[in-house]
Design a protein around this motif. Structure first.
Motif, PDB file in Angstrom:
ATOM      1  N   PHE A   9       3.216   3.979  -4.547  1.00 18.12           N
ATOM      2  CA  PHE A   9       2.297   4.693  -5.436  1.00 18.12           C
ATOM      3  C   PHE A   9       3.087   5.647  -6.323  1.00 18.12           C
ATOM      4  N   GLU A  68      -9.023   8.759  -6.660  1.00 19.59           N
ATOM      5  CA  GLU A  68      -8.870   8.506  -5.226  1.00 19.59           C
ATOM      6  C   GLU A  68     -10.187   8.088  -4.569  1.00 19.59           C
ATOM      7  N   SER A  70       0.813  -1.214   0.000  1.00 19.18           N
ATOM      8  CA  SER A  70       0.000   0.000   0.000  1.00 19.18           C
ATOM      9  C   SER A  70       0.847   1.266   0.000  1.00 19.18           C
ATOM     10  N   PRO A 114      -2.266   0.383  -5.468  1.00 23.20           N
ATOM     11  CA  PRO A 114      -2.584   1.822  -5.556  1.00 23.20           C
ATOM     12  C   PRO A 114      -2.115   2.473  -6.849  1.00 23.20           C
ATOM     13  N   SER A 115      -0.939   2.085  -7.361  1.00 22.14           N
ATOM     14  CA  SER A 115      -0.435   2.707  -8.581  1.00 22.14           C
ATOM     15  C   SER A 115      -1.343   2.441  -9.772  1.00 22.14           C
ATOM     16  N   LYS A 134      -5.733   3.660  -8.008  1.00 21.54           N
ATOM     17  CA  LYS A 134      -5.940   5.096  -7.780  1.00 21.54           C
ATOM     18  C   LYS A 134      -5.851   5.886  -9.075  1.00 21.54           C
TER      19      LYS A 134
END
Length: 714
Positions: free
Chosen positions: A196, A268, A193, A259-260, A263
């Motif tokens: 990112f 977001e 996590s 996340p990369s 998101k």
């Protein structure tokens, strides 16, 4: 009565004779294993540590065999596991299956063993790599190239079949991962996590975090062997290709938990919403497409498993299920992303064994109909692999625990559950407001008949919700051997009805179930109504004989409960004294002795109102005993009832009203007919008498007048 005695004398012996105990010795088990591998010519060898047998042809290892009970712990509808001997060859194909032991009532005493054998005989020569689905309409499709394979289910045995299928597939995958190199699985990984990097749409494509998969139509036509224009027009969209001169199908897909990727692709807000929506261990993939062939198809329904697209890892299919993520919002993709209306997000459950850090393949199943009889099926694959930097490898991973079987079944029957709960809610309201509802006697009569029809057709025949003494025997045995509620949760309809009946016993006694929720009781009531309309003369049973016959159902109940601890199979055979399975569950599609027995009971109901319910039903006896705890004697009575008025007693079809006017709640089925009479001034003698007295009291007084004859002089 002679037929009833014959059932009870013959069936227990047959029960002991037919109980399937499977292979009793290791020699028997070895013979069964060799029968699964026709090429085997030497005894199989058992690894005592893993419980897996190695099977050879001379010195060549040709496969493995195992007992499912050594690898999974799924309990069937009977409360016991179903032990299956399963053979797998070196390529992960089933070579054969043999039921060693089971206790499913529907296959022991209902449909018989033949449908079960036919069901498991569908697995041989099919591989773990196939995506196995169940559909009578599409049985066998997939052999011509589609990645999907459809098996026939077994009508009336849905719960048992679900458990058997999960037992076979889950145990086979566990064994394959241990011993077959092609199915070996790496240690799972978790998303980092803290990693990112902000990326736009082009960067996501360039890094292949979002995979852009282009399939030229020419490639599909080569594999199919026919031009796309030769297929039915509603299956492919050639209009765009004709305008652009570039016929192709394009898919975009991406793993979202990192996340990369998630998101940057979703934004977001939607990424955080997705993470909240996913349970622990669940993972998500987004897919969308454009061009000639839509990956969803016209038949796709939100919240289901897609048929046209699937995921595979290490030759093992990974089930994708749509989560209907954009049900009330629109996706907010980065600038430059295509504006497609078929973006869906699919989740992968923890028990799938999916490892996002390992290579995987997205599979597009292409099935096109040339006409209503001929179709062509192929599937094409796209490789997808993400860099290690997005994940942390787990050196000692814990095996993910699969969803409980009952949860899967309840999720699959949400509509049935909702309809049943609505019906029970209406019934509860009606009983709570009985006096207001019965004020309109004719309207109440049709409302009752409508609910009884709902009970027979929906609860009984469609939803398979006929409660049985077998359910109470299972509760009884659970109290003796250790109660396991998950056994009862396997059938949500039966569980809800059991719970509702238990609660209603506290308030109203046995009558609410027996008079309103028993499908076989409804059959008898409708026949009794028909007998009344046809003027069929009812047989008179003398009061002494009636009192003796009432005890019969209690003797039957004692016999069943006394037998169950020694042989559950014998008790279930003896429970065939109930015609419920024959008349309701199997709708008379059964061997002729059972059909004849049920038919005789129904015919007797034409001459003796609810003959079976009153004198034979062990379930009714059990509910009468349990119903003694009821808190309310709530059926309205007048002080004139019984003395002098006997109308309700004479009208009561099951003779549950005493000469004194009191109600025998052990026998009353709470049809509310006596309440209708008491509330109807045109029927109740006491009400009519009170009305006459009231009229006399309200009669106008006639004043005395004097009449003069002759003329009067003013």
């Amino acid at each position: 009565m002679l037929l009833l005695l014959l059932f009870w004398l013959v069936l227990p012996g047959a029960a002991f004779a037919s109980e399937d105990t499977g292979a009793s010795t290791q020699q028997d088990l070895e013979s069964d294993i060799l029968a699964l591998f026709p090429r085997a010519n030497r005894p199989p060898e058992l690894d005592p540590t893993s419980g897996i047998w190695s099977v050879y042809q001379l010195n060549e290892l040709i496969g493995y065999a195992y007992e499912s009970n050594n690898f999974v712990d799924f309990k069937g509808f009977s409360g016991e596991r179903i032990n299956v001997l399963i053979g797998l060859d070196m390529d992960g194909r089933f070579t054969g299956l043999h039921i060693l032991n089971h206790h499913e009532p529907i296959f022991l005493h209902g449909l018989g063993p033949k449908p079960l054998k036919e069901f498991i005989n569908q697995y041989p020569q099919h591989s773990l790599s196939e995506h196995i689905l169940f559909s009578d309409r599409k049985t066998g499709q997939g052999d011509g190239g589609s990645h999907n394979t459809y098996f026939d289910g077994v009508t009336k045995a849905t719960v048992s079949i679900i458990v058997i299928n999960d037992t076979i597939l889950s145990s086979a995958r566990e064994v394959a991962r241990r011993v077959l190199p092609a199915f070996a699985q790496q240690a799972p990984a978790v998303v980092r996590s803290d990693v990112f990097t902000a990326m736009d749409w082009q960067a996501l494509l360039a890094s292949e975090f979002v995979k852009h998969w282009t399939i030229p139509s020419a490639d599909l036509e080569t594999k199919l062997g026919h031009s796309l224009s030769s297929y039915l027009a509603d299956q492919v969209d050639l209009s765009q290709a004709e305008r652009d001169g570039d016929s192709k199908t394009e898919l975009y897909y991406a793993y979202l938990n990192a996340p990369s990727i998630g998101k940057n692709l979703l934004g977001e807000e939607d990424y955080q919403r997705l993470m909240t929506k996913l349970s622990d261990g669940e993972q998500a993939i987004a897919i969308m497409s454009s061009g000639v062939y839509d990956y969803l198809g016209a038949d796709f329904r939100p919240g289901t498993i897609p048929e046209r697209v699937s995921l595979e890892q290490n030759n093992i299919p990974i089930t994708l299920r749509d989560i209907n993520f954009f049900d009330s919002s629109q996706p907010n993709l980065p600038e430059g992303a295509p504006a497609l209306d078929n973006l869906r997000i699919f989740k992968i459950r923890p028990q799938a064994g999916f490892d996002p850090s390992s290579a995987m393949q997205l599979i597009l199943n292409v099935k096109l109909d040339r006409n209503h009889l001929v179709h062509d099926s192929i599937y094409v694959k796209s490789d997808y692999e993400l860099p290690d930097k997005l994940f942390s490898q787990l050196s000692t991973p814990e095996a993910s625990k699969p969803d409980a079987m009952w949860i899967k079944i309840w999720k699959g029957r949400l509509n049935d559950i909702a309809i049943l709960l609505l019906g029970l809610s209406l019934l509860t309201v009606a009983f709570s407001l009985q006096r207001k509802i019965v004020d309109h006697s004719r309207g109440f009569l049709w409302c009752r008949r409508g609910f009884l029809l709902f009970t027979l057709v929906y609860i009984g025949v469609y939803a398979q919700g006929q409660l049985s003494i077998v359910n109470l025997i299972a509760l009884f045995m659970g109290a003796i051997n250790g109660f396991d509620i998950t056994v009862f949760l396997l059938d949500p309809i039966i569980f809800i009805l059991l719970a509702y009946t238990a609660i209603s016993l506290v308030f109203w006694g046995r009558g609410l179930f027996c008079g309103w929720l028993c499908p076989f009781g409804v059959m008898q009531e409708f026949l009794a109504n028909a007998a009344s309309k046809l003027g069929i003369k009812q047989w008179h049973i003398s009061p002494p004989l009636h009192r003796h016959l009432l005890k019969l159902k209690y003797l039957i109940l004692i016999g069943l409960l006394g037998t169950a601890p020694f042989s559950l199979t014998a008790a279930e055979k003896m429970a065939e004294v109930e015609p419920f399975k024959t008349a309701v569950t199997l709708t008379f599609v059964r061997d002729w002795p059972f059909v004849m027995y049920a038919a005789i009971l129904l015919v007797l109901g034409l001459f003796i109102h609810k003959f079976y319910c009153r004198y034979i039903c062990p379930l009714g006896a059990a509910l009468a005993i349990l119903g003694k705890i009821h808190r309310f004697e709530w059926l309205h009575r007048r002080r004139e009832c019984g003395s002098p008025c006997q109308l309700c007693k004479h009208r009561c079809g099951i003779n549950a009203i005493d000469k004194t006017g009191s109600i025998d709640y052990d026998e009353c089925i709470q049809c509310l007919e006596c309440v209708v009479i008491l509330q109807d001034p045109a029927q109740c003698a006491a009400a009519m008498s009170a009305e006459k007295k009231s009229q006399k009291t309200r009669a106008p007084r006639i004043d005395t007048v004097t009449i003069f004859e002759g003329n009067s002089t003013p």
